[in-house]
Motif scaffolding. Structure first.
Motif, PDB file in Angstrom:
ATOM      1  N   PRO A   1      -8.202   4.037   0.541  1.00 27.19           N
ATOM      2  CA  PRO A   1      -8.466   3.659   1.941  1.00 27.19           C
ATOM      3  C   PRO A   1      -7.392   2.772   2.565  1.00 27.19           C
ATOM      4  O   PRO A   1      -7.258   2.735   3.783  1.00 27.19           O
ATOM      5  CB  PRO A   1      -9.810   2.922   1.850  1.00 27.19           C
ATOM      6  N   GLY A   2      -6.611   2.084   1.761  1.00 28.21           N
ATOM      7  CA  GLY A   2      -5.579   1.215   2.312  1.00 28.21           C
ATOM      8  C   GLY A   2      -4.222   1.882   2.477  1.00 28.21           C
ATOM      9  O   GLY A   2      -3.263   1.236   2.903  1.00 28.21           O
ATOM     10  N   ALA A   3      -4.140   3.176   2.165  1.00 26.90           N
ATOM     11  CA  ALA A   3      -2.851   3.862   2.251  1.00 26.90           C
ATOM     12  C   ALA A   3      -2.378   3.973   3.696  1.00 26.90           C
ATOM     13  O   ALA A   3      -3.169   3.903   4.635  1.00 26.90           O
ATOM     14  CB  ALA A   3      -2.960   5.252   1.632  1.00 26.90           C
ATOM     15  N   ARG A   4      -1.067   4.157   3.844  1.00 33.26           N
ATOM     16  CA  ARG A   4      -0.469   4.360   5.158  1.00 33.26           C
ATOM     17  C   ARG A   4      -0.035   5.814   5.278  1.00 33.26           C
ATOM     18  O   ARG A   4       0.626   6.349   4.387  1.00 33.26           O
ATOM     19  CB  ARG A   4       0.729   3.424   5.355  1.00 33.26           C
ATOM     20  N   VAL A   5      -0.405   6.452   6.371  1.00 34.75           N
ATOM     21  CA  VAL A   5      -0.113   7.859   6.580  1.00 34.75           C
ATOM     22  C   VAL A   5       0.731   8.028   7.836  1.00 34.75           C
ATOM     23  O   VAL A   5       0.395   7.492   8.893  1.00 34.75           O
ATOM     24  CB  VAL A   5      -1.411   8.684   6.713  1.00 34.75           C
ATOM     25  N   THR A   6       1.817   8.766   7.718  1.00 32.03           N
ATOM     26  CA  THR A   6       2.667   9.116   8.850  1.00 32.03           C
ATOM     27  C   THR A   6       2.752  10.636   8.920  1.00 32.03           C
ATOM     28  O   THR A   6       3.066  11.297   7.930  1.00 32.03           O
ATOM     29  CB  THR A   6       4.087   8.541   8.673  1.00 32.03           C
ATOM     30  N   MET A   7       2.451  11.198  10.085  1.00 32.60           N
ATOM     31  CA  MET A   7       2.515  12.647  10.294  1.00 32.60           C
ATOM     32  C   MET A   7       3.765  12.997  11.093  1.00 32.60           C
ATOM     33  O   MET A   7       4.071  12.329  12.096  1.00 32.60           O
ATOM     34  CB  MET A   7       1.284  13.127  11.059  1.00 32.60           C
ATOM     35  N   VAL A   8       4.455  14.069  10.680  1.00 35.31           N
ATOM     36  CA  VAL A   8       5.681  14.484  11.354  1.00 35.31           C
ATOM     37  C   VAL A   8       5.613  15.971  11.689  1.00 35.31           C
ATOM     38  O   VAL A   8       5.218  16.788  10.843  1.00 35.31           O
ATOM     39  CB  VAL A   8       6.931  14.221  10.476  1.00 35.31           C
TER      40      VAL A   8
ATOM     41  N   ALA B   1       0.837  -1.200   0.000  1.00 36.95           N
ATOM     42  CA  ALA B   1       0.000   0.000   0.000  1.00 36.95           C
ATOM     43  C   ALA B   1       0.870   1.247   0.000  1.00 36.95           C
ATOM     44  O   ALA B   1       1.946   1.284   0.591  1.00 36.95           O
ATOM     45  CB  ALA B   1      -0.919  -0.001   1.220  1.00 36.95           C
ATOM     46  N   LEU B   2       0.370   2.276  -0.649  1.00 32.33           N
ATOM     47  CA  LEU B   2       1.097   3.537  -0.708  1.00 32.33           C
ATOM     48  C   LEU B   2       1.383   4.050   0.701  1.00 32.33           C
ATOM     49  O   LEU B   2       0.504   4.046   1.562  1.00 32.33           O
ATOM     50  CB  LEU B   2       0.286   4.563  -1.495  1.00 32.33           C
ATOM     51  N   SER B   3       2.613   4.520   0.922  1.00 31.35           N
ATOM     52  CA  SER B   3       3.010   5.086   2.208  1.00 31.35           C
ATOM     53  C   SER B   3       3.337   6.563   2.009  1.00 31.35           C
ATOM     54  O   SER B   3       4.300   6.901   1.316  1.00 31.35           O
ATOM     55  CB  SER B   3       4.226   4.357   2.772  1.00 31.35           C
ATOM     56  N   ALA B   4       2.525   7.418   2.615  1.00 29.94           N
ATOM     57  CA  ALA B   4       2.712   8.867   2.485  1.00 29.94           C
ATOM     58  C   ALA B   4       3.103   9.445   3.833  1.00 29.94           C
ATOM     59  O   ALA B   4       2.437   9.206   4.844  1.00 29.94           O
ATOM     60  CB  ALA B   4       1.430   9.526   1.994  1.00 29.94           C
ATOM     61  N   VAL B   5       4.189  10.205   3.841  1.00 33.88           N
ATOM     62  CA  VAL B   5       4.628  10.917   5.032  1.00 33.88           C
ATOM     63  C   VAL B   5       4.277  12.393   4.855  1.00 33.88           C
ATOM     64  O   VAL B   5       4.570  12.986   3.809  1.00 33.88           O
ATOM     65  CB  VAL B   5       6.137  10.747   5.272  1.00 33.88           C
ATOM     66  N   PHE B   6       3.639  12.968   5.878  1.00 40.55           N
ATOM     67  CA  PHE B   6       3.237  14.373   5.848  1.00 40.55           C
ATOM     68  C   PHE B   6       4.055  15.138   6.878  1.00 40.55           C
ATOM     69  O   PHE B   6       4.203  14.688   8.018  1.00 40.55           O
ATOM     70  CB  PHE B   6       1.750  14.512   6.193  1.00 40.55           C
ATOM     71  N   ALA B   7       4.553  16.296   6.477  1.00 40.42           N
ATOM     72  CA  ALA B   7       5.349  17.125   7.383  1.00 40.42           C
ATOM     73  C   ALA B   7       4.802  18.539   7.407  1.00 40.42           C
ATOM     74  O   ALA B   7       4.538  19.131   6.361  1.00 40.42           O
ATOM     75  CB  ALA B   7       6.810  17.140   6.950  1.00 40.42           C
ATOM     76  N   GLY B   8       4.640  19.078   8.600  1.00 44.88           N
ATOM     77  CA  GLY B   8       4.175  20.453   8.738  1.00 44.88           C
ATOM     78  C   GLY B   8       3.863  20.755  10.181  1.00 44.88           C
ATOM     79  O   GLY B   8       3.682  19.856  10.993  1.00 44.88           O
ATOM     80  N   GLY B   9       3.796  22.027  10.509  1.00 45.29           N
ATOM     81  CA  GLY B   9       3.445  22.361  11.882  1.00 45.29           C
ATOM     82  C   GLY B   9       3.759  23.785  12.239  1.00 45.29           C
ATOM     83  O   GLY B   9       4.082  24.609  11.391  1.00 45.29           O
ATOM     84  N   GLY B  10       3.623  24.030  13.524  1.00 46.27           N
ATOM     85  CA  GLY B  10       3.827  25.359  14.067  1.00 46.27           C
ATOM     86  C   GLY B  10       2.520  26.068  14.305  1.00 46.27           C
ATOM     87  O   GLY B  10       2.188  26.420  15.430  1.00 46.27           O
TER      88      GLY B  10
ATOM     89  N   ASP C   1      12.556   6.037   6.523  1.00 45.31           N
ATOM     90  CA  ASP C   1      12.933   4.621   6.376  1.00 45.31           C
ATOM     91  C   ASP C   1      11.922   3.721   7.070  1.00 45.31           C
ATOM     92  O   ASP C   1      11.502   2.696   6.514  1.00 45.31           O
ATOM     93  CB  ASP C   1      14.328   4.380   6.959  1.00 45.31           C
ATOM     94  N   GLU C   2      11.552   4.085   8.277  1.00 46.96           N
ATOM     95  CA  GLU C   2      10.598   3.257   9.027  1.00 46.96           C
ATOM     96  C   GLU C   2       9.256   3.174   8.301  1.00 46.96           C
ATOM     97  O   GLU C   2       8.611   2.127   8.277  1.00 46.96           O
ATOM     98  CB  GLU C   2      10.391   3.833  10.421  1.00 46.96           C
ATOM     99  N   ALA C   3       8.830   4.286   7.695  1.00 53.01           N
ATOM    100  CA  ALA C   3       7.553   4.299   6.978  1.00 53.01           C
ATOM    101  C   ALA C   3       7.664   3.671   5.599  1.00 53.01           C
ATOM    102  O   ALA C   3       6.639   3.422   4.965  1.00 53.01           O
ATOM    103  CB  ALA C   3       7.069   5.743   6.847  1.00 53.01           C
ATOM    104  N   ASP C   4       8.891   3.408   5.139  1.00 52.50           N
ATOM    105  CA  ASP C   4       9.104   2.973   3.751  1.00 52.50           C
ATOM    106  C   ASP C   4       8.364   3.926   2.818  1.00 52.50           C
ATOM    107  O   ASP C   4       7.551   3.520   1.986  1.00 52.50           O
ATOM    108  CB  ASP C   4       8.628   1.531   3.561  1.00 52.50           C
ATOM    109  N   ALA C   5       8.670   5.206   2.974  1.00 47.15           N
ATOM    110  CA  ALA C   5       7.889   6.266   2.343  1.00 47.15           C
ATOM    111  C   ALA C   5       7.962   6.221   0.821  1.00 47.15           C
ATOM    112  O   ALA C   5       9.036   6.049   0.237  1.00 47.15           O
ATOM    113  CB  ALA C   5       8.376   7.626   2.837  1.00 47.15           C
ATOM    114  N   ASP C   6       6.812   6.390   0.196  1.00 52.09           N
ATOM    115  CA  ASP C   6       6.724   6.537  -1.255  1.00 52.09           C
ATOM    116  C   ASP C   6       6.644   7.999  -1.666  1.00 52.09           C
ATOM    117  O   ASP C   6       6.937   8.338  -2.816  1.00 52.09           O
ATOM    118  CB  ASP C   6       5.465   5.819  -1.776  1.00 52.09           C
ATOM    119  N   VAL C   7       6.250   8.876  -0.750  1.00 52.44           N
ATOM    120  CA  VAL C   7       6.141  10.288  -1.053  1.00 52.44           C
ATOM    121  C   VAL C   7       6.173  11.076   0.252  1.00 52.44           C
ATOM    122  O   VAL C   7       5.707  10.593   1.287  1.00 52.44           O
ATOM    123  CB  VAL C   7       4.845  10.598  -1.840  1.00 52.44           C
ATOM    124  N   LEU C   8       6.759  12.271   0.198  1.00 54.18           N
ATOM    125  CA  LEU C   8       6.717  13.205   1.317  1.00 54.18           C
ATOM    126  C   LEU C   8       5.883  14.399   0.894  1.00 54.18           C
ATOM    127  O   LEU C   8       6.162  15.039  -0.123  1.00 54.18           O
ATOM    128  CB  LEU C   8       8.127  13.683   1.693  1.00 54.18           C
TER     129      LEU C   8
END
Length: 379
Positions: free
Chosen positions: A41-48, A12-21, A101-108
């Motif tokens: 719906p099966g994608a993996r999302v990681t927020m940073v 499944a697609l692994s997307a990492v999202f970065a933002g904040g403040g 690396d842990e997320a095996d990210a396909d896109v940031l």
């Protein structure tokens, strides 16, 4: 929502999202992630984010787990912090690489804030595609760096000066982007305690309020400015802020209602005939998307980005701009009252705002992220 790896679908697609403040970064990030999961719906999302920004509260509240890296601000003058900057930045990049690396990210997907610069650098080193959303008309340093590192850039405002950027609008909550103001008007006014058909001005300085706007409105109302006009003002003063009258008690008067906070600005947009507000990027884009006429009062300090944020909407005829120093009791009397009592002018402004408003920016950004990830998988 699916935010964890699935044993049944490890590819499944692994997307990492970065933002904040600030919420101005976090809200669009969450909207894009929600839209991506709607698409896949099966994608993996990681927020940073960083440990000290509003993301520590807003991201978990939206149902996502937050991972953090060190906050590395750029010192504005020579200091010991400037000497330590290279080491701190290198450490943050290593932390970012570990998350990718842990997320095996396909896109940031980056939206700005201190967290993004090291995340962009890490993605470049790991060969992870970078997709950027810039919310302000004056782009921030992190997103300028991300663009220079080869990120695919999209912007909320057509006038934002980032080379090669696509204009997609501002990702926002569906309660706002799908709002039907006319259909929601009566219910919104009841909910906000301003029922009826009288012309209504909603005044807001944002969640923290705006002292100069609060003061001008308070003086106008205390001086009897609303008496006999048939106009009502709903004054959203900001959390912890109360406008008081000459007697020191909370200000009250004919046609005037004050509240510290409104949970869901879609209610305010639906209830209002005219909104008076600061011109933060999110506010401007929400006004345009909902077709809400506005008088915008940019912050008088900072880098001038709020005036730039308002420029496209004002140019289109969907809003009027006034400087903070000019927003006085006299201007309320000479400009705000006549405008809110002119249905034809308000209708023209609403139509103009709707022409520049974008309601599907969340889905546009999700599609850009999916396309970038797919291209990497196919390479």
């Amino acid at each position: 929502m699916s935010t964890e790896p699935s044993p049944q679908n490890p590819a499944a697609l692994s997307a990492v999202f970065a933002g904040g403040g600030t919420a101005g970064h976090i809200s669009p990030m969450i909207a894009i992630a929600d839209a991506l999961l709607e698409r896949l719906p099966g994608a993996r999302v990681t927020m940073v984010g960083t440990p000290s920004g509003m993301e520590t509260r807003l991201v978990p509240a939206a149902g996502y787990e937050l991972k953090t890296i060190d906050r590395v601000p750029m010192p504005r003058r020579p200091s010991a912090d400037l000497v330590r900057l290279p080491g701190r930045f290198a450490r943050a990049v290593r932390q970012a690489e570990a998350i990718l690396d842990e997320a095996d990210a396909d896109v940031l997907v980056g939206v700005g804030g201190y967290v993004c610069t090291p995340m962009y650098a890490a993605a470049r080193r790991r060969g992870v595609p970078i997709v950027i959303h810039e919310a302000n008309a004056k782009p921030g340093l992190a997103n300028r760096v991300g663009s220079a590192l080869g990120g695919s850039v999209a912007v909320a405002f057509a006038s934002t000066p980032l080379r090669g950027a696509a204009h997609v609008g501002m990702p926002m909550r569906r309660a706002v982007s799908e709002l039907d103001r006319a259909a929601a008007r009566d219910g919104a006014r009841e909910a906000l305690g301003v029922p009826g058909d009288a012309p209504l001005v909603v005044v807001t300085g944002g969640s923290s309020g705006a002292a100069s706007i609060n003061g001008a409105v308070g003086r106008f109302v205390a001086g009897g400015g609303l008496a006999g006009t048939g106009v009502r003002i709903l004054h959203i003063t900001g959390r912890g802020k109360t406008v008081t009258g000459p007697d020191g008690a909370p200000l009250a008067g004919e046609g005037y209602v004050q509240r510290e906070y409104v949970d869901g600005m879609e209610l305010a947009y639906a209830a209002a005939d005219l909104v008076v507000a600061r011109s933060g990027a999110g506010t401007v884009c929400e006004l345009a998307a909902t077709g809400t006429p506005a008088l915008l009062v940019p912050l008088p300090h900072g880098n001038g980005e709020q005036a730039l944020n308002a420029a496209d909407l004002v140019r289109a005829g969907g809003a009027i701009l006034t400087e903070d120093s000019d927003f006085t009791e006299g201007l309320i009397r000479s400009t705000v009252l006549p405008l809110v009592q002119d249905p034809a002018a308000l209708a023209r402004m609403s139509e103009a705002a709707s022409r520049v408003g974008v309601r599907d920016a969340d889905r546009r950004m999700a599609d850009r992220a999916i396309a970038a990830a797919s291209n990497r998988k196919d390479a």
